[in-house]
Design a protein around this motif. Structure first.
Motif, PDB file in Angstrom:
ATOM      1  N   TRP A 220     -41.093  15.914  28.306  1.00 53.77           N
ATOM      2  CA  TRP A 220     -41.949  14.977  27.581  1.00 53.77           C
ATOM      3  C   TRP A 220     -41.154  14.356  26.440  1.00 53.77           C
ATOM      4  O   TRP A 220     -40.369  15.012  25.786  1.00 53.77           O
ATOM      5  CB  TRP A 220     -43.177  15.700  27.017  1.00 53.77           C
ATOM      6  CG  TRP A 220     -44.155  16.099  28.066  1.00 53.77           C
ATOM      7  CD1 TRP A 220     -44.196  17.270  28.742  1.00 53.77           C
ATOM      8  CD2 TRP A 220     -45.246  15.307  28.545  1.00 53.77           C
ATOM      9  NE1 TRP A 220     -45.238  17.289  29.644  1.00 53.77           N
ATOM     10  CE2 TRP A 220     -45.909  16.080  29.538  1.00 53.77           C
ATOM     11  CE3 TRP A 220     -45.728  14.039  28.262  1.00 53.77           C
ATOM     12  CZ2 TRP A 220     -47.023  15.623  30.226  1.00 53.77           C
ATOM     13  CZ3 TRP A 220     -46.837  13.570  28.948  1.00 53.77           C
ATOM     14  CH2 TRP A 220     -47.469  14.357  29.924  1.00 53.77           C
ATOM     15  N   SER A 221     -41.363  13.053  26.235  1.00 54.13           N
ATOM     16  CA  SER A 221     -40.742  12.349  25.119  1.00 54.13           C
ATOM     17  C   SER A 221     -41.800  12.043  24.070  1.00 54.13           C
ATOM     18  O   SER A 221     -43.010  12.205  24.316  1.00 54.13           O
ATOM     19  CB  SER A 221     -40.112  11.036  25.597  1.00 54.13           C
ATOM     20  OG  SER A 221     -41.130  10.128  26.025  1.00 54.13           O
ATOM     21  N   LEU A 222     -41.351  11.582  22.940  1.00 54.09           N
ATOM     22  CA  LEU A 222     -42.285  11.238  21.874  1.00 54.09           C
ATOM     23  C   LEU A 222     -43.216  10.112  22.313  1.00 54.09           C
ATOM     24  O   LEU A 222     -44.430  10.158  22.080  1.00 54.09           O
ATOM     25  CB  LEU A 222     -41.500  10.822  20.621  1.00 54.09           C
ATOM     26  CG  LEU A 222     -42.280  10.786  19.304  1.00 54.09           C
ATOM     27  CD1 LEU A 222     -42.807  12.175  18.955  1.00 54.09           C
ATOM     28  CD2 LEU A 222     -41.400  10.261  18.175  1.00 54.09           C
ATOM     29  N   ASN A 223     -42.643   9.125  22.977  1.00 51.71           N
ATOM     30  CA  ASN A 223     -43.453   7.983  23.415  1.00 51.71           C
ATOM     31  C   ASN A 223     -44.467   8.388  24.488  1.00 51.71           C
ATOM     32  O   ASN A 223     -45.613   7.918  24.479  1.00 51.71           O
ATOM     33  CB  ASN A 223     -42.561   6.868  23.954  1.00 51.71           C
ATOM     34  CG  ASN A 223     -41.904   6.072  22.858  1.00 51.71           C
ATOM     35  OD1 ASN A 223     -42.411   6.021  21.733  1.00 51.71           O
ATOM     36  ND2 ASN A 223     -40.770   5.457  23.170  1.00 51.71           N
ATOM     37  N   SER A 224     -44.050   9.228  25.421  1.00 53.33           N
ATOM     38  CA  SER A 224     -44.980   9.628  26.476  1.00 53.33           C
ATOM     39  C   SER A 224     -46.147  10.427  25.907  1.00 53.33           C
ATOM     40  O   SER A 224     -47.292  10.295  26.357  1.00 53.33           O
ATOM     41  CB  SER A 224     -44.255  10.426  27.560  1.00 53.33           C
ATOM     42  OG  SER A 224     -43.682  11.595  27.026  1.00 53.33           O
ATOM     43  N   CYS A 225     -45.882  11.245  24.879  1.00 52.81           N
ATOM     44  CA  CYS A 225     -46.965  12.002  24.239  1.00 52.81           C
ATOM     45  C   CYS A 225     -47.864  11.091  23.408  1.00 52.81           C
ATOM     46  O   CYS A 225     -49.075  11.288  23.338  1.00 52.81           O
ATOM     47  CB  CYS A 225     -46.376  13.115  23.366  1.00 52.81           C
ATOM     48  SG  CYS A 225     -45.684  14.470  24.339  1.00 52.81           S
ATOM     49  N   LYS A 226     -47.240  10.092  22.812  1.00 53.55           N
ATOM     50  CA  LYS A 226     -48.034   9.117  22.055  1.00 53.55           C
ATOM     51  C   LYS A 226     -48.989   8.386  22.995  1.00 53.55           C
ATOM     52  O   LYS A 226     -50.170   8.190  22.693  1.00 53.55           O
ATOM     53  CB  LYS A 226     -47.097   8.121  21.367  1.00 53.55           C
ATOM     54  CG  LYS A 226     -47.795   7.157  20.419  1.00 53.55           C
ATOM     55  CD  LYS A 226     -46.805   6.138  19.857  1.00 53.55           C
ATOM     56  CE  LYS A 226     -45.714   6.824  19.051  1.00 53.55           C
ATOM     57  NZ  LYS A 226     -44.778   5.837  18.443  1.00 53.55           N
ATOM     58  N   ASN A 227     -48.480   7.986  24.178  1.00 54.66           N
ATOM     59  CA  ASN A 227     -49.316   7.295  25.158  1.00 54.66           C
ATOM     60  C   ASN A 227     -50.417   8.210  25.691  1.00 54.66           C
ATOM     61  O   ASN A 227     -51.543   7.767  25.937  1.00 54.66           O
ATOM     62  CB  ASN A 227     -48.457   6.798  26.321  1.00 54.66           C
ATOM     63  CG  ASN A 227     -47.525   5.670  25.915  1.00 54.66           C
ATOM     64  OD1 ASN A 227     -47.797   4.955  24.945  1.00 54.66           O
ATOM     65  ND2 ASN A 227     -46.417   5.520  26.636  1.00 54.66           N
ATOM     66  N   LEU A 228     -50.093   9.472  25.884  1.00 49.55           N
ATOM     67  CA  LEU A 228     -51.079  10.422  26.384  1.00 49.55           C
ATOM     68  C   LEU A 228     -52.233  10.577  25.403  1.00 49.55           C
ATOM     69  O   LEU A 228     -53.414  10.533  25.792  1.00 49.55           O
ATOM     70  CB  LEU A 228     -50.416  11.775  26.643  1.00 49.55           C
ATOM     71  CG  LEU A 228     -51.341  12.925  27.050  1.00 49.55           C
ATOM     72  CD1 LEU A 228     -52.134  12.577  28.304  1.00 49.55           C
ATOM     73  CD2 LEU A 228     -50.535  14.203  27.257  1.00 49.55           C
ATOM     74  N   LEU A 229     -51.914  10.746  24.126  1.00 48.22           N
ATOM     75  CA  LEU A 229     -52.965  10.890  23.111  1.00 48.22           C
ATOM     76  C   LEU A 229     -53.803   9.618  23.008  1.00 48.22           C
ATOM     77  O   LEU A 229     -55.033   9.684  22.870  1.00 48.22           O
ATOM     78  CB  LEU A 229     -52.323  11.214  21.758  1.00 48.22           C
ATOM     79  CG  LEU A 229     -51.725  12.605  21.617  1.00 48.22           C
ATOM     80  CD1 LEU A 229     -50.983  12.743  20.292  1.00 48.22           C
ATOM     81  CD2 LEU A 229     -52.834  13.677  21.713  1.00 48.22           C
ATOM     82  N   LYS A 230     -53.139   8.498  23.100  1.00 44.91           N
ATOM     83  CA  LYS A 230     -53.864   7.221  23.019  1.00 44.91           C
ATOM     84  C   LYS A 230     -54.803   7.055  24.210  1.00 44.91           C
ATOM     85  O   LYS A 230     -55.950   6.614  24.061  1.00 44.91           O
ATOM     86  CB  LYS A 230     -52.853   6.058  22.990  1.00 44.91           C
ATOM     87  CG  LYS A 230     -53.498   4.693  22.837  1.00 44.91           C
ATOM     88  CD  LYS A 230     -52.436   3.607  22.744  1.00 44.91           C
ATOM     89  CE  LYS A 230     -53.054   2.230  22.599  1.00 44.91           C
ATOM     90  NZ  LYS A 230     -52.032   1.161  22.528  1.00 44.91           N
ATOM     91  N   ARG A 231     -54.340   7.439  25.401  1.00 46.49           N
ATOM     92  CA  ARG A 231     -55.171   7.317  26.599  1.00 46.49           C
ATOM     93  C   ARG A 231     -56.376   8.246  26.532  1.00 46.49           C
ATOM     94  O   ARG A 231     -57.487   7.866  26.882  1.00 46.49           O
ATOM     95  CB  ARG A 231     -54.348   7.604  27.858  1.00 46.49           C
ATOM     96  CG  ARG A 231     -55.124   7.432  29.154  1.00 46.49           C
ATOM     97  CD  ARG A 231     -54.225   7.495  30.351  1.00 46.49           C
ATOM     98  NE  ARG A 231     -53.260   6.416  30.349  1.00 46.49           N
ATOM     99  CZ  ARG A 231     -53.510   5.161  30.726  1.00 46.49           C
ATOM    100  NH1 ARG A 231     -54.747   4.848  31.117  1.00 46.49           N
ATOM    101  NH2 ARG A 231     -52.600   4.236  30.699  1.00 46.49           N
ATOM    102  N   LEU A 232     -56.153   9.470  26.067  1.00 45.39           N
ATOM    103  CA  LEU A 232     -57.266  10.418  25.952  1.00 45.39           C
ATOM    104  C   LEU A 232     -58.302   9.923  24.951  1.00 45.39           C
ATOM    105  O   LEU A 232     -59.515  10.058  25.155  1.00 45.39           O
ATOM    106  CB  LEU A 232     -56.742  11.797  25.548  1.00 45.39           C
ATOM    107  CG  LEU A 232     -55.945  12.541  26.610  1.00 45.39           C
ATOM    108  CD1 LEU A 232     -55.326  13.803  26.024  1.00 45.39           C
ATOM    109  CD2 LEU A 232     -56.834  12.894  27.801  1.00 45.39           C
ATOM    110  N   GLN A 233     -57.819   9.305  23.865  1.00 45.33           N
ATOM    111  CA  GLN A 233     -58.742   8.787  22.858  1.00 45.33           C
ATOM    112  C   GLN A 233     -59.512   7.585  23.419  1.00 45.33           C
ATOM    113  O   GLN A 233     -60.725   7.459  23.201  1.00 45.33           O
ATOM    114  CB  GLN A 233     -57.965   8.349  21.614  1.00 45.33           C
ATOM    115  CG  GLN A 233     -58.881   7.846  20.478  1.00 45.33           C
ATOM    116  CD  GLN A 233     -58.077   7.463  19.240  1.00 45.33           C
ATOM    117  OE1 GLN A 233     -56.851   7.586  19.221  1.00 45.33           O
ATOM    118  NE2 GLN A 233     -58.744   7.008  18.223  1.00 45.33           N
TER     119      GLN A 233
END
Length: 237
Positions: A220-233
């Protein structure tokens, strides 16, 4: 026409109608057919046949519908002859698929015979297996033609539509993947001290340490985790 020569019907599709005998003589398909029927006559020790040529710009036409073909049939009937065609199968392959059955039926119903000079056989001598092979070729050409018939604009539109469909499929897959990770993310949030916000960096370390791999990468990269949190929200909203 009163001489004893055979009658040969020639037929071709052209981009524009010829305006003179010279332009007619330059149509390669007619010249090729004329050469075939002439060579056949020579092999049989006969005079070159009397040629009845016809061309059309209408791609949805069948040669059996052409007025010149009907004239050839009438003249052959009056003379007790067959109508020569250079290559019947070639003309049938060029017949629009939706008109092929009618063309075959008309050939069957003629009260004069049609001679195929390439194969040296009359129409009624061709077998059912020959017809099956023809129909299979027409079917395969129809599919290929449909794929090639699109204009550049239609192909560009199709490419855009495919791109949109691909993007939509990717979004659905990302949403499904995010949904499957929601319990893991929620559990991590619950383990944090009260008032602490889960950051992409924290989530990245947690997922990598837990051995949970992303869909298309090893870590996992920082960007992929950022996208994951954004999608869940976004899904919650």
């Amino acid at each position: 026409m009163t001489d004893g020569r055979a009658l040969a019907f020639l037929f071709a599709f052209v981009p524009k109608m010829p305006r003179s005998a010279t332009e007619y003589s330059q149509i390669s398909a007619l010249r090729k057919q004329a050469a075939i029927v002439g060579a056949f006559a020579q092999r049989k020790g006969l005079e070159p046949p009397f040629r009845i040529p016809a061309v059309t710009t209408y791609r949805n036409a069948a040669f059996t519908q052409n007025d010149a073909f009907n004239r050839a049939v009438v003249q052959a009937r009056e003379r007790g002859q067959s109508v020569w065609i250079a290559d019947i199968w070639d003309l049938l392959l060029k017949t629009p698929p939706e008109r092929l059955e009618a063309a075959l039926q008309k050939l069957d119903d003629l009260d004069v015979d049609v001679l195929d000079c390439v194969h040296g056989k009359h129409w009624k001598e061709f077998t059912g297996a020959d017809r099956v092979a023809l129909l299979q070729k027409v079917s395969s050409r129809k599919i290929a033609s449909a794929a090639q018939r699109n204009t550049p604009q239609e192909r560009e539109t199709s490419d855009h539509q495919n791109a949109f469909r691909g993007a939509a499929a990717n979004r659905r897959e990302a949403k499904r993947r995010a949904g499957s990770l929601r319990p893991t993310v929620e559990a991590l949030k619950s383990s944090l001290p009260v008032g602490t916000t889960l950051t992409p960096s924290m989530l990245m370390h947690h997922l990598n340490n837990a051995g949970i791999k992303p869909e298309r990468a090893q870590h996992w990269s920082l960007n992929s985790c950022k996208n994951l949190l954004k999608r869940l929200q976004t899904d919650e909203e």
